[in-house]
Design a protein around this motif. Structure first.
Motif, PDB file in Angstrom:
ATOM      1  N   VAL A  64      75.818  63.644 121.767  1.00 32.65           N
ATOM      2  CA  VAL A  64      76.284  62.344 122.272  1.00 32.65           C
ATOM      3  C   VAL A  64      76.620  62.398 123.763  1.00 32.65           C
ATOM      4  O   VAL A  64      77.146  61.425 124.317  1.00 32.65           O
ATOM      5  CB  VAL A  64      77.524  61.867 121.471  1.00 32.65           C
ATOM      6  N   ASP A  97      74.859  59.644 125.467  1.00 27.45           N
ATOM      7  CA  ASP A  97      74.711  58.475 124.589  1.00 27.45           C
ATOM      8  C   ASP A  97      75.651  57.369 125.068  1.00 27.45           C
ATOM      9  O   ASP A  97      76.875  57.472 124.941  1.00 27.45           O
ATOM     10  CB  ASP A  97      75.052  58.885 123.158  1.00 27.45           C
ATOM     11  N   ASP A 142      76.240  54.625 123.825  1.00 24.25           N
ATOM     12  CA  ASP A 142      76.924  53.938 122.724  1.00 24.25           C
ATOM     13  C   ASP A 142      78.071  54.751 122.141  1.00 24.25           C
ATOM     14  O   ASP A 142      78.750  54.283 121.228  1.00 24.25           O
ATOM     15  CB  ASP A 142      75.921  53.637 121.603  1.00 24.25           C
ATOM     16  N   SER A 143      78.260  55.939 122.641  1.00 23.61           N
ATOM     17  CA  SER A 143      79.290  56.817 122.076  1.00 23.61           C
ATOM     18  C   SER A 143      80.543  56.828 122.938  1.00 23.61           C
ATOM     19  O   SER A 143      80.455  56.979 124.167  1.00 23.61           O
ATOM     20  CB  SER A 143      78.760  58.247 121.935  1.00 23.61           C
ATOM     21  N   ASP A 169      78.480  58.502 111.582  1.00 24.95           N
ATOM     22  CA  ASP A 169      77.957  57.498 112.521  1.00 24.95           C
ATOM     23  C   ASP A 169      77.045  58.133 113.569  1.00 24.95           C
ATOM     24  O   ASP A 169      76.022  57.552 113.949  1.00 24.95           O
ATOM     25  CB  ASP A 169      79.122  56.786 113.209  1.00 24.95           C
ATOM     26  N   ARG A 210      73.098  57.066 113.937  1.00 25.35           N
ATOM     27  CA  ARG A 210      72.582  56.468 115.161  1.00 25.35           C
ATOM     28  C   ARG A 210      71.433  57.281 115.745  1.00 25.35           C
ATOM     29  O   ARG A 210      70.504  56.740 116.359  1.00 25.35           O
ATOM     30  CB  ARG A 210      73.715  56.322 116.189  1.00 25.35           C
ATOM     31  N   HIS A 211      71.466  58.585 115.540  1.00 24.45           N
ATOM     32  CA  HIS A 211      70.396  59.449 116.062  1.00 24.45           C
ATOM     33  C   HIS A 211      69.328  59.751 115.014  1.00 24.45           C
ATOM     34  O   HIS A 211      68.452  60.583 115.250  1.00 24.45           O
ATOM     35  CB  HIS A 211      71.002  60.748 116.598  1.00 24.45           C
ATOM     36  N   ARG A 212      69.416  59.055 113.866  1.00 27.59           N
ATOM     37  CA  ARG A 212      68.431  59.162 112.788  1.00 27.59           C
ATOM     38  C   ARG A 212      68.215  60.621 112.351  1.00 27.59           C
ATOM     39  O   ARG A 212      67.082  61.092 112.198  1.00 27.59           O
ATOM     40  CB  ARG A 212      67.093  58.547 113.232  1.00 27.59           C
ATOM     41  N   GLU A 226      84.646  59.285 116.968  1.00 26.94           N
ATOM     42  CA  GLU A 226      83.428  58.888 116.264  1.00 26.94           C
ATOM     43  C   GLU A 226      83.211  59.837 115.099  1.00 26.94           C
ATOM     44  O   GLU A 226      83.426  61.055 115.210  1.00 26.94           O
ATOM     45  CB  GLU A 226      82.236  58.922 117.218  1.00 26.94           C
TER      46      GLU A 226
END
Length: 389
Positions: free
Chosen positions: A185, A188, A190-191, A222, A226-228, A218
């Protein structure tokens, strides 16, 4: 079979110390306190931790050692001779090379494994507990695997060293996995953990958070979603360092054992009336299971001191008492209520702060108490009624 060789060696050494104390007309406790080693005698290095003196002093306080009358055969309770015995105990530091693997799955639960074995020593319990602490998960969210050769390399269960070895490897694996999540992250947007390093975060509540800021957190689940990613895995290895590399002498477990025995003045029958163990086991991961380890070792010590003897047939060389009907072991009625207390603190020789406590014995304290009660120094085991008549 706990500590083969160590138990009998400790018996000889501590009985000799007791005999020396009487020869010097000195309290056996005082003799040990005067000779406590502030540093590791062979190397001169400081100990990684050592609360042996505290074991002796705390044990004397709890047991009521000052009530002891120093002369043998000087204490009685009705027809019973009463003896107080003390023994200092220790088991050397041992930690072998070990590896572990930890995986956080898509649902936020973890699977941790190492090829060590559980033999009733409570390994599953403490390793689940430790893994949960290191990952910030609930113990119910941890599955721990042991005992398969396909798992990462682990040493044998023995030498009071499994917890230190596997636990240290689990520590490295968990720290590596958390670091991998932080790297994941790092860029990232979004993190809330963007830009953090491993030193900026802590674990808790099923994930990672900025140190001191619960709002910037986090969950593992999650991050993986988010990173599949279905899961993330890391391996860890524990490699024991030499005292010179550590700059200190790795300390094993230390302790003090106090027992009270009652000996029938006419028949020579011996009963253990009280047993107290004060143990420096470093960081205690689980006090309930650790206490059970000490109680188990104490029961084994009572068996070795008073009951267990292998008898060989002189004509054939065969074992003459090869069944549990003939080989005598202590049963519930032979075991008194036992008090166990832990002292000491985090041991610096490994990252989880523990010491091994599986092989701390009791035999010398019983033999020394029998001498105090009867005035007879027994130099062979088991101590039996005929030796005291």
């Amino acid at each position: 079979m706990r500590g083969p060789g160590a138990a009998t060696g400790n018996y000889a050494l501590e009985c000799a110390m007791d005999e020396l104390a009487y020869k010097l007309d000195l309290d056996p406790l005082e003799l040990r306190l005067r000779n406590d080693a502030a540093v590791h005698p062979p190397s001169g290095l400081p100990w990684s931790s050592r609360a042996h003196k505290e074991c002796l002093e705390r044990g004397a306080e709890l047991f009521g050692w000052p009530r002891r009358m120093p002369e043998p055969r000087s204490m009685r309770q009705g027809d019973m001779l009463v003896g107080y015995g003390l023994a200092a105990v220790g088991y050397p530091w041992f930690r072998a090379r070990c590896r572990a693997r930890v995986t956080i799955r898509h649902d936020g639960t973890a699977y941790v494994c190492s090829a060590g074995t559980e033999i009733g020593n409570g390994a599953y319990t403490v390793f689940v507990q430790l893994s949960a602490e290191l990952l910030g998960l609930d113990p119910e969210e941890i599955t721990f695997g042991l005992g398969e050769s396909t798992m990462p390399l682990a040493p044998q269960t023995g030498g009071s060293g499994l917890t230190g070895a596997v636990g240290s490897a689990v520590h490295e694996a968990c720290r590596g996995l958390v670091s991998d999540f932080v790297v994941l992250v790092g860029d990232d947007s979004d993190s809330p953990l963007r830009g953090c390093t491993i030193d900026d975060v802590e674990v808790g509540d099923g994930g990672i958070r900025r140190c001191g800021d619960l709002s910037q957190s986090e969950s593992y689940r999650d991050i993986l979603a988010r990173h599949r990613l279905p899961e993330l895995t890391a391996d860890g290895e524990s490699v024991p360092l030499t005292p010179q590399e550590l700059g200190m002498a790795p300390a094993g477990a230390f302790g003090a054992k106090y027992v009270e025995v009652h000996v029938d003045a006419d028949l020579g029958r011996i009963r253990v009336a009280r047993a107290l163990s004060v143990i420096d086991g470093g960081r205690i991961l689980n006090e309930k299971t650790a206490r059970s380890q000490i109680i188990g070792g104490t029961v084994g010590g009572i068996g070795m001191a008073l009951f267990e003897e292998t008898v060989s047939d002189t004509g054939s060389g065969r074992i003459a008492n090869a069944t549990l009907g003939d080989y005598i072991v202590p049963v519930n009625a032979d075991i008194p209520d036992m008090q166990v207390e832990f002292v000491g603190s985090w041991d610096r020789a490994n990252p989880i702060g523990t010491k091994g406590i599986g092989e701390i014995g009791l035999v010398p304290a019983i033999a020394n108490a029998v001498f105090h009660a009867t005035g007879r120094r027994i130099r062979s085991l088991p101590i039996t009624m005929d030796q005291l008549l």
